[in-house]
Design a protein around this motif. Structure first.
Motif, short mmCIF file in Angstrom:
data_model
loop_
_atom_site.label_atom_id
_atom_site.label_comp_id
_atom_site.label_asym_id
_atom_site.label_seq_id
_atom_site.Cartn_x
_atom_site.Cartn_y
_atom_site.Cartn_z
N GLY A 382 -49.18 -15.98 -74.56
CA GLY A 382 -48.53 -16.95 -73.69
C GLY A 382 -47.56 -17.85 -74.44
N ILE A 383 -47.39 -19.04 -73.92
CA ILE A 383 -46.48 -20.02 -74.51
C ILE A 383 -47.28 -21.05 -75.28
CG2 ILE A 383 -44.66 -21.71 -74.08
CD1 ILE A 383 -43.90 -18.81 -73.44
N GLY A 384 -46.89 -21.31 -76.52
CA GLY A 384 -47.59 -22.28 -77.35
C GLY A 384 -47.29 -23.71 -76.96
N SER A 385 -47.98 -24.64 -77.60
CA SER A 385 -47.81 -26.06 -77.29
C SER A 385 -46.39 -26.55 -77.61
CB SER A 385 -48.82 -26.90 -78.08
OG SER A 385 -48.68 -26.68 -79.47
N ASP A 386 -45.68 -25.79 -78.46
CA ASP A 386 -44.31 -26.17 -78.80
C ASP A 386 -43.28 -25.56 -77.85
OD1 ASP A 386 -44.54 -23.55 -79.51
OD2 ASP A 386 -43.95 -23.81 -81.61
N GLY A 387 -43.76 -24.86 -76.83
CA GLY A 387 -42.86 -24.30 -75.83
C GLY A 387 -42.25 -22.97 -76.21
N THR A 388 -42.68 -22.39 -77.31
CA THR A 388 -42.15 -21.10 -77.75
C THR A 388 -43.22 -20.02 -77.60
OG1 THR A 388 -42.82 -21.43 -80.06
CG2 THR A 388 -40.65 -22.27 -79.40
N PRO A 389 -42.84 -18.76 -77.59
CA PRO A 389 -43.83 -17.68 -77.42
C PRO A 389 -44.88 -17.70 -78.53
CG PRO A 389 -41.60 -16.84 -77.11
CD PRO A 389 -41.45 -18.23 -77.64
N ASP A 390 -46.15 -17.66 -78.12
CA ASP A 390 -47.24 -17.51 -79.08
C ASP A 390 -47.48 -16.02 -79.21
OD1 ASP A 390 -49.42 -17.66 -80.69
OD2 ASP A 390 -50.72 -18.71 -79.27
N ALA A 391 -46.68 -15.38 -80.04
CA ALA A 391 -46.66 -13.93 -80.13
C ALA A 391 -46.39 -13.51 -81.57
CB ALA A 391 -45.58 -13.36 -79.20
N GLY A 392 -46.80 -12.31 -81.88
CA GLY A 392 -46.56 -11.83 -83.23
C GLY A 392 -47.37 -10.60 -83.55
N LEU A 393 -47.98 -10.59 -84.73
CA LEU A 393 -48.64 -9.41 -85.26
C LEU A 393 -50.07 -9.72 -85.69
CD1 LEU A 393 -47.79 -6.43 -85.98
CD2 LEU A 393 -47.51 -7.25 -88.33
N LEU A 394 -51.01 -8.91 -85.22
CA LEU A 394 -52.37 -8.92 -85.75
C LEU A 394 -52.37 -7.91 -86.90
CD1 LEU A 394 -54.47 -9.00 -82.46
CD2 LEU A 394 -53.61 -10.92 -83.82
N PHE A 395 -52.10 -8.42 -88.08
CA PHE A 395 -51.88 -7.61 -89.27
C PHE A 395 -53.21 -7.18 -89.86
CE2 PHE A 395 -51.58 -7.60 -93.92
CZ PHE A 395 -50.46 -6.81 -94.17
N VAL A 396 -53.42 -5.87 -90.01
CA VAL A 396 -54.62 -5.34 -90.65
C VAL A 396 -54.14 -4.41 -91.76
CG1 VAL A 396 -56.79 -4.10 -90.37
CG2 VAL A 396 -55.88 -5.46 -88.47
N ALA A 397 -54.49 -4.74 -92.99
CA ALA A 397 -54.07 -3.94 -94.14
C ALA A 397 -55.29 -3.38 -94.85
CB ALA A 397 -53.24 -4.79 -95.10
N TRP A 398 -55.26 -2.08 -95.12
CA TRP A 398 -56.37 -1.39 -95.75
C TRP A 398 -56.03 -1.01 -97.18
CZ3 TRP A 398 -60.79 -1.06 -92.95
CH2 TRP A 398 -60.70 -1.27 -91.57
N GLN A 399 -56.98 -1.23 -98.10
CA GLN A 399 -56.77 -0.89 -99.49
C GLN A 399 -58.09 -0.78 -100.21
OE1 GLN A 399 -54.81 -4.71 -99.29
NE2 GLN A 399 -56.58 -4.45 -98.00
N ALA A 400 -58.06 -0.06 -101.34
CA ALA A 400 -59.27 0.11 -102.15
C ALA A 400 -59.64 -1.17 -102.87
CB ALA A 400 -59.07 1.25 -103.15
N ASP A 401 -58.66 -2.02 -103.14
CA ASP A 401 -58.90 -3.28 -103.84
C ASP A 401 -57.81 -4.28 -103.45
OD1 ASP A 401 -59.28 -5.41 -105.58
OD2 ASP A 401 -59.56 -4.17 -107.36
#
Length: 450
Positions: A382-401
């Motif tokens: 939705g729209i954040g408290s600042d009036g801009t889109p509350d949108a983006g990326l749910l970043f999931v990164a996989w690695q051995a270490d």
């Protein structure tokens, strides 16, 4: 989807053709309107109706059988069996957990849980067994419903729809269960980064669950089942929900786009890379032993400052990224999968790829070879408290270490990435994700019963 195609989807090598769809921002198409709803529908089961929608490949479903009958008329064919999106399944059991190398699904939920006061190792083991048994049932090709104790019939008519559920342990889990001696060194707290604006309430957690499915109801159903199975043992700390492009919405498998409109994921590691295994998975004889064939997941909620980004011209956006927006080709020339030439200059003597372009700063060559497998979801809350889109990326990164994967790359991005001006990192977590479960086993059994 043919039998061969479904088999290929379950094989990690072929599946990675789609993994690069992390960050894609395409929603479901809208269904037909009221005119179709007014037609007299022929009897049709939901299972056959889903197959029809998959064959149509364009129109979404509206609640009720009338819309389904309209779709069947629109494509001029008889309803088909459930052989497309709904029938695709990914086995729960295996050497490694599902949900790491398989294609990122159209819908996803990321949830962290904290054990309730007084819950210990025995309680955690019982919970992981309940969870594993429930997922084993929900992901089976012929048994998509949950155990009766938790089922709410939300996904009663649907197939598995490529459902995967992946479990992980946060650093705090080991102290709460008396397993400090089993704490992996790689699970050390992530360092602070200058661009972080983290909300502690939406970070970390004792347990982590990643749910993905190509149907929204199937994904929601799995979430509810796990929440109910956790009662009296663990409570949700935070939850984030996201989406990707739905299978079949493009004429061929394509790298997805993020919410900035950029093709995102072109340079993701692939199983065909000679060092893929060592970058992503803990060796079979690695340390600690219970993490063999597991991986480490860095989870970040990254808000995109879309209003600021959209004020840039397309040419300026391309310079920030280092790739053409239309087809993802590097500004150094070629097509999307042409290797980026960081040493190329334009006719006026300036670098073809700017010094602070994202592809330059994030490149493995700029980070001592450090790389990670990104498998993410877009989000819009939705729209954040600042009036801009509350949108983006749910970043999931996989690695051995993480100390060799995420940390060095993020440090470099934090200091010199032109894209960072348009991003805000709002939550962060790191989880140890053990290997998979065999027949009759539960995820984490080697840790909790070792």
């Amino acid at each position: 989807m043919s039998k061969a195609a479904r088999t290929g989807r379950r094989q990690s090598g072929a599946a990675m053709d789609h993994v690069e769809a992390d960050g894609a921002a395409m929603d479901h198409a809208v269904g037909h309107g009221d005119a179709l709803a007014q037609r007299e529908p022929a009897p049709i089961s939901r299972r056959r109706l889903i197959g029809t929608a998959g064959a149509a490949g364009a129109a979404g479903l509206i609640a009720g059988g009338a819309a389904g009958a309209g779709v069947a008329e629109a494509v001029g064919t008889e309803p088909t069996a459930l052989t497309t999106v709904g029938s695709a399944y990914i086995p729960f059991e295996g050497t490694r957990q599902a949900g790491i190398v398989q294609p990122a699904q159209a819908r996803g939920h990321l949830v962290a849980f904290d054990l309730v006061k007084g819950a210990g190792r025995k309680d955690a083991a019982a919970l992981l067994r309940r969870w594993s048994d429930a997922v084993r049932t929900m992901t089976a090709p012929d048994r998509p419903s949950a155990p009766a104790a938790y089922d709410d019939q939300v996904a009663y008519d649907a197939g598995p729809a490529s459902l995967t559920v992946t479990f992980g342990f946060g650093r705090s889990f080991f102290g709460r269960t008396g397993l400090d001696s089993a704490l992996p060194k790689a699970l050390a707290p992530l360092p602070d980064f200058a661009g972080d604006r983290l909300d502690a309430a939406r970070s970390n957690g004792d347990l982590w669950v990643q749910i993905g499915a190509d149907d929204a109801l199937v994904a929601f159903h799995a979430l509810r089942v796990l929440q109910k199975a956790a009662r009296d043992t663990a409570t949700a700390r935070w939850q984030m929900s996201g989406f990707n492009r739905t299978p079949g919405t493009t004429p061929r498998p394509m790298t997805g786009r993020n919410l900035m409109g950029q093709i995102d994921g072109t340079n993701n590691p692939k199983p065909s890379d000679p060092d893929f295994e060592q970058r992503v998975f803990v060796p079979a004889h690695g340390s600690p032993g219970w993490m063999a064939d597991g991986s480490y997941a860095v989870v970040r909620r990254i808000r995109m400052l879309l209003d600021d980004w959209d004020h840039l011209t397309v040419a300026r956006q391309e310079r920030v990224i280092g790739r053409r927006k239309s087809d993802g080709a590097p500004l150094s020339g070629g097509t999307e999968f042409t290797p980026v030439d960081l040493g190329k200059f334009t006719a006026d003597g300036s670098p073809a790829i700017a010094g602070d372009a994202h592809v330059r700063v994030a490149a493995a060559a700029s980070n001592g070879g450090a790389a990670m497998l990104r498998r993410a979801f877009s989000y819009h809350d939705g729209i954040g408290s600042d009036g801009t889109p509350d949108a983006g990326l749910l970043f999931v990164a996989w690695q051995a270490d993480p100390l060799k994967g995420f940390v060095p790359v993020q440090r470099k991005l934090d200091g010199g990435d032109g894209l960072s001006r348009f991003l805000r990192h709002e939550s962060s977590a790191l989880f140890a994700v053990p290997g998979g479960a065999g027949a009759g086993e539960y995820v984490g059994q080697r840790l909790l019963e070792g």
